[in-house]
Scaffold this motif. Structure first.
Motif, PDB file in Angstrom:
ATOM      1  N   LYS A   2       0.684  -1.323   0.132  1.00 49.23           N
ATOM      2  CA  LYS A   2       0.460  -0.221  -0.111  1.00 49.23           C
ATOM      3  C   LYS A   2       1.128   0.703   0.006  1.00 49.23           C
ATOM      4  CE  LYS A   2      -3.711  -0.183   2.783  1.00 49.23           C
ATOM      5  NZ  LYS A   2      -4.322   0.163   3.720  1.00 49.23           N
ATOM      6  N   LEU A   3       1.192   2.037  -1.122  1.00 51.86           N
ATOM      7  CA  LEU A   3       2.027   3.263  -0.829  1.00 51.86           C
ATOM      8  C   LEU A   3       1.076   4.564  -1.170  1.00 51.86           C
ATOM      9  CD1 LEU A   3       4.037   1.278  -3.802  1.00 51.86           C
ATOM     10  CD2 LEU A   3       4.679   1.718  -1.588  1.00 51.86           C
ATOM     11  N   GLY A   4       1.564   5.728  -0.706  1.00 50.34           N
ATOM     12  CA  GLY A   4       0.836   6.290  -0.647  1.00 50.34           C
ATOM     13  C   GLY A   4       1.765   7.871  -1.517  1.00 50.34           C
ATOM     14  N   PHE A   5       1.797   8.785  -2.023  1.00 51.55           N
ATOM     15  CA  PHE A   5       2.108   9.214  -3.310  1.00 51.55           C
ATOM     16  C   PHE A   5       1.568  10.775  -3.294  1.00 51.55           C
ATOM     17  CE2 PHE A   5       2.434   5.363  -6.265  1.00 51.55           C
ATOM     18  CZ  PHE A   5       4.136   5.608  -5.376  1.00 51.55           C
ATOM     19  N   LEU A  22       2.372  11.243   7.538  1.00 53.82           N
ATOM     20  CA  LEU A  22       2.840  10.690   8.760  1.00 53.82           C
ATOM     21  C   LEU A  22       1.374  10.418   9.767  1.00 53.82           C
ATOM     22  CD1 LEU A  22       5.352  12.335  10.864  1.00 53.82           C
ATOM     23  CD2 LEU A  22       6.099  10.071   9.928  1.00 53.82           C
ATOM     24  N   HIS A  23       0.350  10.764   9.152  1.00 52.15           N
ATOM     25  CA  HIS A  23      -0.983  10.762   9.783  1.00 52.15           C
ATOM     26  C   HIS A  23      -1.499   9.718   9.199  1.00 52.15           C
ATOM     27  CE1 HIS A  23      -5.185  11.657  11.699  1.00 52.15           C
ATOM     28  NE2 HIS A  23      -5.434  11.113  10.586  1.00 52.15           N
ATOM     29  N   ILE A  24      -1.663  10.451   7.781  1.00 55.73           N
ATOM     30  CA  ILE A  24      -2.416   9.219   6.643  1.00 55.73           C
ATOM     31  C   ILE A  24      -1.266   7.930   6.180  1.00 55.73           C
ATOM     32  CG2 ILE A  24      -2.409   9.274   4.252  1.00 55.73           C
ATOM     33  CD1 ILE A  24      -4.909  10.798   5.170  1.00 55.73           C
ATOM     34  N   CYS A  25      -0.336   7.939   6.678  1.00 54.08           N
ATOM     35  CA  CYS A  25       0.125   6.871   6.497  1.00 54.08           C
ATOM     36  C   CYS A  25      -0.401   5.370   7.840  1.00 54.08           C
ATOM     37  CB  CYS A  25       2.261   6.957   7.032  1.00 54.08           C
ATOM     38  SG  CYS A  25       3.016   5.042   6.876  1.00 54.08           S
ATOM     39  N   GLU A  26      -0.352   6.251   9.506  1.00 56.45           N
ATOM     40  CA  GLU A  26      -0.719   5.155  10.189  1.00 56.45           C
ATOM     41  C   GLU A  26      -2.116   5.159  10.365  1.00 56.45           C
ATOM     42  OE1 GLU A  26      -1.612   6.100  14.564  1.00 56.45           O
ATOM     43  OE2 GLU A  26       0.016   7.210  13.872  1.00 56.45           O
ATOM     44  N   GLU A  27      -2.982   6.075   9.635  1.00 59.89           N
ATOM     45  CA  GLU A  27      -4.684   6.148   9.605  1.00 59.89           C
ATOM     46  C   GLU A  27      -5.158   4.740   8.436  1.00 59.89           C
ATOM     47  OE1 GLU A  27      -8.859   6.826  10.446  1.00 59.89           O
ATOM     48  OE2 GLU A  27      -6.317   7.580  11.030  1.00 59.89           O
ATOM     49  N   PHE A  28      -4.206   5.022   7.409  1.00 54.13           N
ATOM     50  CA  PHE A  28      -4.621   3.720   6.107  1.00 54.13           C
ATOM     51  C   PHE A  28      -3.566   2.638   6.435  1.00 54.13           C
ATOM     52  CE2 PHE A  28      -6.885   7.707   5.111  1.00 54.13           C
ATOM     53  CZ  PHE A  28      -8.213   7.324   4.808  1.00 54.13           C
ATOM     54  N   LEU A 100      -2.116   1.663  -4.853  1.00 47.73           N
ATOM     55  CA  LEU A 100      -1.502   3.321  -4.461  1.00 47.73           C
ATOM     56  C   LEU A 100      -2.693   4.292  -3.910  1.00 47.73           C
ATOM     57  CD1 LEU A 100       0.048   3.512  -8.582  1.00 47.73           C
ATOM     58  CD2 LEU A 100       1.130   3.030  -6.148  1.00 47.73           C
ATOM     59  N   TYR A 101      -2.285   5.301  -2.861  1.00 46.15           N
ATOM     60  CA  TYR A 101      -3.410   5.734  -2.570  1.00 46.15           C
ATOM     61  C   TYR A 101      -2.505   7.413  -3.364  1.00 46.15           C
ATOM     62  CZ  TYR A 101      -5.367   2.517  -0.120  1.00 46.15           C
ATOM     63  OH  TYR A 101      -5.513   1.681   0.287  1.00 46.15           O
ATOM     64  N   LEU A 102      -3.589   9.071  -3.513  1.00 49.58           N
ATOM     65  CA  LEU A 102      -2.826   9.758  -4.005  1.00 49.58           C
ATOM     66  C   LEU A 102      -3.427  11.141  -3.042  1.00 49.58           C
ATOM     67  CD1 LEU A 102      -1.551  11.485  -6.297  1.00 49.58           C
ATOM     68  CD2 LEU A 102      -4.255  11.747  -7.469  1.00 49.58           C
ATOM     69  N   LEU A 103      -2.470  11.480  -2.217  1.00 46.26           N
ATOM     70  CA  LEU A 103      -2.581  12.635  -0.882  1.00 46.26           C
ATOM     71  C   LEU A 103      -2.234  13.523  -1.530  1.00 46.26           C
ATOM     72  CD1 LEU A 103      -0.022  10.503   1.148  1.00 46.26           C
ATOM     73  CD2 LEU A 103      -2.551  10.198   1.020  1.00 46.26           C
ATOM     74  N   MET A 104      -3.055  14.878  -1.216  1.00 46.78           N
ATOM     75  CA  MET A 104      -2.058  16.288  -1.576  1.00 46.78           C
ATOM     76  C   MET A 104      -3.307  16.832  -0.502  1.00 46.78           C
ATOM     77  SD  MET A 104      -5.453  16.755  -5.048  1.00 46.78           S
ATOM     78  CE  MET A 104      -5.284  14.964  -5.643  1.00 46.78           C
ATOM     79  N   GLY A 105      -2.517  18.629  -0.854  1.00 43.24           N
ATOM     80  CA  GLY A 105      -3.346  19.425  -0.152  1.00 43.24           C
ATOM     81  C   GLY A 105      -4.839  20.233  -0.664  1.00 43.24           C
ATOM     82  N   ASP A 106      -4.807  21.270   0.388  1.00 45.97           N
ATOM     83  CA  ASP A 106      -6.473  21.930  -0.652  1.00 45.97           C
ATOM     84  C   ASP A 106      -5.115  23.280  -0.421  1.00 45.97           C
ATOM     85  OD1 ASP A 106      -5.877  22.521   1.825  1.00 45.97           O
ATOM     86  OD2 ASP A 106      -7.808  22.686   2.689  1.00 45.97           O
ATOM     87  N   ASP A 107      -4.593  23.178  -0.670  1.00 45.49           N
ATOM     88  CA  ASP A 107      -3.906  24.840  -0.630  1.00 45.49           C
ATOM     89  C   ASP A 107      -3.656  24.814  -2.413  1.00 45.49           C
ATOM     90  OD1 ASP A 107      -1.360  22.822  -0.664  1.00 45.49           O
ATOM     91  OD2 ASP A 107      -0.547  24.520   0.310  1.00 45.49           O
TER      92      ASP A 107
END
Length: 107
Positions: A2-5, A22-28, A100-107
């Protein structure tokens, strides 16, 4: 696997970015999270962006304390504008069979 980007410009990377990763890594329960700095984002062509080599160096230094955090150069190595669809295609080819998990901010 399970990989996050975690996508963004990261100009500069800061504590908030690390805390989110770190939070997303732990949560998912991800095995690895890669920071994926944009090479030349199409939505920021009129803004001054720090050279990708410096942003990569900052990111590499920032994640060095966590073995499950890394930095991907998928977008910074590619010439021209950075479009996420191109990066997703490359990620799928590089990590076949991985979730694959795609992570992005809201800015």
């Amino acid at each position: 696997m399970k990989l996050g980007f975690f996508c963004g410009t990261f100009d500069p990377v800061h504590t908030g970015h690390l805390r989110v990763a770190l939070h997303i890594c732990e949560e998912f329960q991800l095995d690895q999270v890669f920071f994926l700095p944009a090479g030349m984002p199409p939505n920021k062509t009129s803004k001054q962006i720090t050279e990708s080599k410096l942003r990569l160096a900052m990111l590499t230094s920032a994640v060095s304390s966590w073995p499950f955090l890394g930095v991907s150069t998928i977008e910074t190595e590619r010439p021209g504008l950075s479009f996420m669809i191109d990066s997703v295609k490359i990620m799928k080819a590089q990590y076949p069979g991985s979730d694959l998990y795609l992570l992005m901010g809201d800015d």
